[in-house]
Design a protein around this motif. Structure first.
Motif, PDB file in Angstrom:
ATOM      1  N   ARG B  78       0.802  -1.245  -0.037  1.00 37.96           N
ATOM      2  CA  ARG B  78      -0.128   0.022   0.135  1.00 37.96           C
ATOM      3  C   ARG B  78       0.695   1.308   0.108  1.00 37.96           C
ATOM      4  O   ARG B  78       0.582   2.381  -0.539  1.00 37.96           O
ATOM      5  CB  ARG B  78      -0.877   0.111   1.199  1.00 37.96           C
ATOM      6  CG  ARG B  78      -2.286   0.278   1.073  1.00 37.96           C
ATOM      7  CD  ARG B  78      -3.227   0.243   2.195  1.00 37.96           C
ATOM      8  NE  ARG B  78      -4.441  -0.441   1.673  1.00 37.96           N
ATOM      9  CZ  ARG B  78      -5.213  -0.553   2.591  1.00 37.96           C
ATOM     10  NH1 ARG B  78      -5.065  -0.267   3.794  1.00 37.96           N
ATOM     11  NH2 ARG B  78      -6.361  -1.203   2.214  1.00 37.96           N
ATOM     12  N   THR B 102      -6.098   1.183  -9.723  1.00 35.84           N
ATOM     13  CA  THR B 102      -5.108   1.237  -8.893  1.00 35.84           C
ATOM     14  C   THR B 102      -5.130   2.138  -7.751  1.00 35.84           C
ATOM     15  O   THR B 102      -5.077   1.913  -6.588  1.00 35.84           O
ATOM     16  CB  THR B 102      -3.834   2.172  -9.667  1.00 35.84           C
ATOM     17  OG1 THR B 102      -3.594   1.610 -10.902  1.00 35.84           O
ATOM     18  CG2 THR B 102      -2.591   2.043  -8.781  1.00 35.84           C
ATOM     19  N   GLN B 103      -6.334   3.382  -7.817  1.00 36.47           N
ATOM     20  CA  GLN B 103      -6.856   4.013  -6.874  1.00 36.47           C
ATOM     21  C   GLN B 103      -7.524   3.250  -5.863  1.00 36.47           C
ATOM     22  O   GLN B 103      -7.174   3.443  -4.636  1.00 36.47           O
ATOM     23  CB  GLN B 103      -7.620   5.155  -7.372  1.00 36.47           C
ATOM     24  CG  GLN B 103      -8.383   5.877  -6.307  1.00 36.47           C
ATOM     25  CD  GLN B 103      -9.355   6.964  -7.252  1.00 36.47           C
ATOM     26  OE1 GLN B 103      -9.632   6.996  -8.160  1.00 36.47           O
ATOM     27  NE2 GLN B 103      -9.727   7.809  -6.064  1.00 36.47           N
ATOM     28  N   ALA B 104      -8.401   2.152  -6.269  1.00 32.58           N
ATOM     29  CA  ALA B 104      -8.945   1.368  -5.325  1.00 32.58           C
ATOM     30  C   ALA B 104      -8.032   0.668  -4.405  1.00 32.58           C
ATOM     31  O   ALA B 104      -8.487   0.430  -3.128  1.00 32.58           O
ATOM     32  CB  ALA B 104      -9.673   0.337  -6.327  1.00 32.58           C
ATOM     33  N   TYR B 105      -6.888   0.215  -4.506  1.00 33.11           N
ATOM     34  CA  TYR B 105      -5.954  -0.040  -3.782  1.00 33.11           C
ATOM     35  C   TYR B 105      -5.332   0.851  -2.904  1.00 33.11           C
ATOM     36  O   TYR B 105      -4.351   0.054  -1.903  1.00 33.11           O
ATOM     37  CB  TYR B 105      -5.080  -1.303  -4.413  1.00 33.11           C
ATOM     38  CG  TYR B 105      -5.612  -2.318  -5.149  1.00 33.11           C
ATOM     39  CD1 TYR B 105      -5.618  -3.364  -4.588  1.00 33.11           C
ATOM     40  CD2 TYR B 105      -6.090  -2.292  -6.424  1.00 33.11           C
ATOM     41  CE1 TYR B 105      -6.381  -4.421  -5.114  1.00 33.11           C
ATOM     42  CE2 TYR B 105      -7.051  -3.093  -7.213  1.00 33.11           C
ATOM     43  CZ  TYR B 105      -6.890  -4.437  -6.413  1.00 33.11           C
ATOM     44  OH  TYR B 105      -7.502  -5.374  -7.015  1.00 33.11           O
ATOM     45  N   HIS B 106      -5.267   2.051  -3.177  1.00 36.06           N
ATOM     46  CA  HIS B 106      -4.569   3.077  -2.232  1.00 36.06           C
ATOM     47  C   HIS B 106      -5.426   4.220  -1.816  1.00 36.06           C
ATOM     48  O   HIS B 106      -5.667   4.842  -2.595  1.00 36.06           O
ATOM     49  CB  HIS B 106      -3.225   3.667  -3.319  1.00 36.06           C
ATOM     50  CG  HIS B 106      -2.398   2.486  -3.909  1.00 36.06           C
ATOM     51  ND1 HIS B 106      -1.433   1.837  -2.893  1.00 36.06           N
ATOM     52  CD2 HIS B 106      -2.359   1.867  -4.948  1.00 36.06           C
ATOM     53  CE1 HIS B 106      -0.663   1.033  -3.534  1.00 36.06           C
ATOM     54  NE2 HIS B 106      -1.375   0.928  -4.762  1.00 36.06           N
TER      55      HIS B 106
END
Lengths: 139, 301, 545
Positions: B78, B102-106
């Protein structure tokens, strides 16, 4: 600020930055009280790690050439600018002479020989219209 | 002292017969840029893969933010941004989709920053990854790697095969990462001039071992490049104390050496020569002297 | 290697030799064992017929070994474009090589089986047909890089050829009556037949050369023209799709991953489900009109299509240089392994059931077309009506869980295949051969019931041990949390309870079932539970090597 970095000649990068800023201050390319670029800007411009700029600015501050104002950037020192500048100018010239002497020694010239050449060249230049001695910028 | 961002100790790894890493230790602390250099196949990528948990530490330990990247992938990944050498991205995704994905993971994703970068790079958001050129792909991968403002940015040979414009974009991203919030960058590169400018600390890996490490200045201070002239012509390279590599022929040779300069001068004098000129060696000269074929006995410190 | 041709033949040999060796040895092995077993049960004729079909279909696949190395569409040996060779050599040599190799891949096992069992496997006729078919398929897939045209072309060419042949030789129709005794008569090809085959092959080679020449010069013009025509439709379609585009949810990693898995594989499964559902009425009407056995077979096999598509791509491995692997992008996603795998499997299973629902609906509607005069529908209603509602729900639940466990097991095999392909192949081969030997031993009366029971006991003991081991590993590596493990255990308990209830309900405990078999059945209920830990554990091995 026009600074050039060369990696090839073995002079540490922070020293190249220090030397060039010192030269600019000595030759009044940077006026006393003038702001020099923030660390991030200069790092982005020169493509070097910001910590190198930090180190260079720290050294310049220790030498009294620049002054940091908390949260307001870095400026060329006002006080003592002129004695500093003259000392600095002498230092730069001395470095040049040192290099010249080393070269002369290598080519088997005595100091007097060099002085002779120096006078003759000066005379030749004086004959031309404008005796402007262009001084190469020091790295 | 505060906790290290990366702490690798005694890491060894072999693939079949080949020793990829041999007792490697590597420490990185916050706010600095770390350059990894080494020949192809020296073990740089293997080390980086261990930091990401793509390889499990078989012996030795790997800690990133004090955590084990294998046992706590979420906690580590993260806070990491990663751009691989191949710039692997899902081919079928559009750029805007990749960004959202990618935003969903960070949780720390900064869409404004991502948009700024995409605009700067002039990337068409509706394009699919597979339609991108090599440079655009690298730029896209870079945005995906930095837009969540990672605490640790890892770049595996980011400049390889790219034109000057994209290389500059990547260097800018590295500088911003460190300059803005004191984050950490680890990057490997073959462009030694780039490493010399960009790193605070250099680790040279050779045949799976750390051959050399330290700040750029300390490494350069410890290595000189000297021009040596001898009274007589030499048919083969002179064996000088402290020399790492000797090149040239006839009377004049150039030597990259480390250790005491005095000893070097004495050794040259004993062989009937004279040191004409000395200066700090560049990283590239040190690298070639240490790793290249021209090296004499690199094992002798 | 003195000439370009020999160099190319060498390259082709190196590219295909492993596949060919595997193919020939597998064919011989399968033929020998199947025909031996069938001989014991007195069903050798049927087995021989199936074997002939198998050999025929299998030998065409030698193409795959050449094709599978590169995902690039069109001519697979495109690296040769820059070599100083004429295009007719560049395309012709591989064509000829494929023709010969596919013929040999059939001939060698056929000769072996012929001599071993005294079954008149036809040689030259079938080998000739196979060579021609191989060349035709190769030509169709090589002559353009447009995949849609390739697939369409393959159907048109093969269908056309079969139709032409049927019209020319109605007496050779293989129909239902196809025993080995009639083979010499059916496969008595005349010179004209061979001429037809040769012509077909030559035409295909010609087409391939023209196509490869175009690709070599960078103008796949036919494709371009088609693309231009289709382009306008495609633009409109793209706009439509863009309007329907579901943007990636960013609220949570799980939602984003569901979105990705749907785009990457799930929507393909559903699309295939729709296509299959549309094909079923067509198959039914064909069946009705011509009584084609193939139509029935197609209908029966249709549920397998979404499974193959879904399971084949569920883990999203990226294929590069002929090797599948987990991409670094997926491996470095900031999400736990159990969640990563769980979402992949869940999306796959749900989509397969979705596709099945479509197929079942289509099947139900198509039953109106069945050729038995409307008896099938009421029969089906009666069959389902005989079950109580609760029992139906319970059966479906058990089936869903078991199916999910199968999908998860397939994921495990795929994962290990990426990790250590050779060992997996050897293990599967070993287990397969051992089971075969066991079956042969039992069939031949060399092994008694106790011998078989020992195996049952052994497996019954191994499953719980393996389950415990995997859970311990998964917990130790923090792949599964204790909470997730607890939840899995509770669900498993429910599953077992339903299974037992179903068993008790049906009064199933025939006196013939031995204790060993009961133990094996009981222990196999653990498989779904084991899959819960096994799938993430194996994937974790791949993610952190």
């Amino acid at each position: 600020m026009d600074i050039t970095i060369t990696v090839a000649d073995g002079v540490p990068i922070y020293r190249q930055i220090v030397n060039q800023i010192r030269y600019m201050v000595a030759s009044r390319l940077l006026e006393p009280g003038e702001e020099i670029p923030p660390i991030r800007t200069l790092a982005l411009q020169l493509k070097v790690t910001p910590n190198t700029i930090v180190k260079a600015y720290d050294e310049l501050e220790t030498a009294g050439i620049v002054r940091k104002r908390r949260g307001a950037g870095t400026y060329v020192s006002e006080e003592g600018a002129s004695p500093l500048a003259s000392r600095e100018r002498r230092r730069i010239i001395e470095q040049r002479v040192d290099a010249l002497l080393a070269e002369a020694h290598q080519l088997d010239f005595t100091a007097d020989d060099v002085l002779g050449v120096f006078r003759r060249r000066q005379a030749e230049m004086g004959r031309k219209a404008n005796p402007k001695l262009s001084m190469e910028k020091e790295r | 002292m505060t906790e290290h961002v990366v702490d690798v100790a005694g890491l060894s790894r072999r693939f079949g017969q080949k020793v990829a890493l041999d007792e490697v230790s590597f420490v990185a602390s916050a706010g600095r840029i770390y350059g990894l250099v080494g020949a192809n196949g020296a073990g740089k990528t293997t080390l980086i893969k261990h930091l990401l948990g793509l390889l499990r530490a078989k012996s030795g330990s790997v800690r990133v933010f004090g955590r084990d990247p294998v046992r706590d992938p979420v906690g580590v990944l993260r806070r990491v941004g990663y751009l691989s050498e191949e710039r692997e991205l899902p081919e079928w995704m559009r750029i805007d989709e990749l960004m959202r994905y990618t935003q969903a993971y960070h949780p720390s994703w900064d869409m404004g920053y991502a948009d700024d970068l995409l605009d700067t790079f002039n990337l068409d958001r509706a394009k699919k990854v597979k339609e991108l050129s090599k440079g655009m792909r690298a730029q896209t991968g870079l945005v995906a790697a930095v837009a969540h403002r990672p605490d640790l940015l890892i770049l595996d040979e980011p400049s390889t095969g790219l034109d000057a414009v994209v290389r500059k974009d990547i260097l800018d991203a590295i500088i911003r990462t460190v300059a803005d919030d004191g984050r950490t960058v680890i990057f490997s590169s073959h462009l030694l001039e780039e490493v010399e400018r960009m790193s605070d600390h250099v680790t040279m890996i050779h045949n799976g071992r750390v051959a050399l490490e330290g700040s750029v200045e300390s490494i350069r201070d410890a290595h000189q490049r000297s021009s040596v002239t001898f009274a007589e012509r030499l048919d083969e390279a002179p064996k000088i104390d402290g020399a790492l590599s000797t090149e040239g022929g006839g009377r004049s040779w150039s030597v990259v050496h480390n250790g005491s300069i005095e000893r070097f001068r004495q050794s040259v004098a004993q062989l009937g020569g004279e040191v004409v000129q000395s200066r700090d060696a560049t990283l590239e000269e040190i690298f070639i002297a240490r790793v290249g074929r021209g090296r004499l006995s690199a094992e002798a410190e | 290697m003195h000439t370009p041709t020999t160099a190319m033949l060498w390259e082709l040999w190196r590219l295909t030799r492993r596949g060919l060796a595997l193919q020939v040895s597998m064919s011989i092995l399968a033929g020998l064992s199947v025909l031996t077993v069938a001989g014991i049960y007195g069903a050798q004729d049927t087995a021989a017929t199936l074997m002939l079909m198998f050999l025929g279909l299998f030998s065409i696949t030698s193409l795959v070994s050449l094709k599978g190395r590169d995902s690039r569409a069109g001519f697979p040996l495109y690296l040769g474009y820059s070599r100083p060779v004429h295009t007719w050599v560049l395309a012709g040599v591989p064509m000829a090589y494929l023709a010969v190799s596919s013929a040999l891949a059939y001939l060698i096992p056929a000769v072996v089986l012929r001599t071993a069992f005294d079954i008149p496997f036809p040689l030259a006729p079938v080998a000739g047909v196979l060579a021609a078919v191989t060349v035709v398929i190769a030509a169709v897939s090589w002559w353009t890089r447009n995949k849609a045209i390739q697939v369409g072309g393959a159907y048109v060419v093969l269908g056309g050829t079969i139709l032409a042949y049927r019209t020319l030789h109605p007496e050779n129709l293989p129909g239902n009556d196809f025993p080995p005794a009639r083979w010499p008569e059916i496969f008595a090809f005349s010179l004209a037949d061979y001429g037809f085959i040769a012509m077909l092959g030559a035409a295909a080679i010609g087409v391939a050369i023209v196509g490869v020449e175009r690709q070599r010069r960078g103008d796949d013009t036919f494709t371009l023209r088609i693309a231009g025509g289709v382009g306008r439709c495609a633009t409109a379609l793209t706009r439509l799709v863009d309007a329907l585009r579901v943007s990636c949810p960013t609220a949570s990693p799980v939602r984003a991953q569901v979105w990705v898995e749907m785009k990457r594989g799930g929507q393909n499964v559903l699309a295939v489900g729709i296509m299959t559902a549309l094909a079923i009425p067509v198959l039914f009407s064909l069946w009705n009109a011509y009584g084609l056995g193939f139509a029935l077979l197609g209908t029966l096999l249709s549920p397998a299509v979404p499974v193959l598509v879904g399971v084949g791509s569920m883990l999203g491995f990226r294929r590069r240089h002929g090797v599948s692997d987990l991409s670094a992008f997926d491996a470095t996603l900031a999400v736990g392994t159990a969640r990563l795998v769980g979402v992949k499997l869940l999306v796959t299973v749900v989509c397969i059931f979705g596709a099945w629902a479509l197929i079942a609906t289509s099947f139900w509607i198509s039953l109106a077309l069945e050729p038995w005069g409307g008896r099938a529908r009421p029969g089906l209603v009666e069959f389902l009506g005989a079950m109580s509602g609760g029992r139906l729900v319970a059966s479906v639940t058990v089936f869903v869980i078991q199916f999910a466990a199968v999908v998860a097991s397939a994921a495990v095999v795929q994962t290990f295949f990426v990790l250590c392909a050779r060992r997996v192949v050897l293990a599967i081969l070993g287990v397969g051969l051992y089971s075969l030997a066991l079956a042969l031993a039992v069939a031949g009366g060399w092994a008694g019931a106790t011998f078989v029971e020992t195996h049952a006991w052994l497996v019954a003991a191994l499953i719980p041990m393996g389950t415990v081991y995997v859970f311990r590993q998964a917990l130790a590596d923090r792949i599964l949390t204790p909470r997730a493990t607890g939840a899995a255990l509770v669900m498993w308990a429910g599953f077992t309870a339903i299974c037992l209830a179903l068993l008790g309900d049906s009064g199933m405990r025939p006196p013939g079932v031995s204790q060993a078999l009961m133990a094996l059945m009981a222990s196999s209920t653990l498989v779904p539970l084991a899959a819960v830990a096994l799938a993430p554990w194996s994937f974790n091995l791949l993610r952190h090597r």
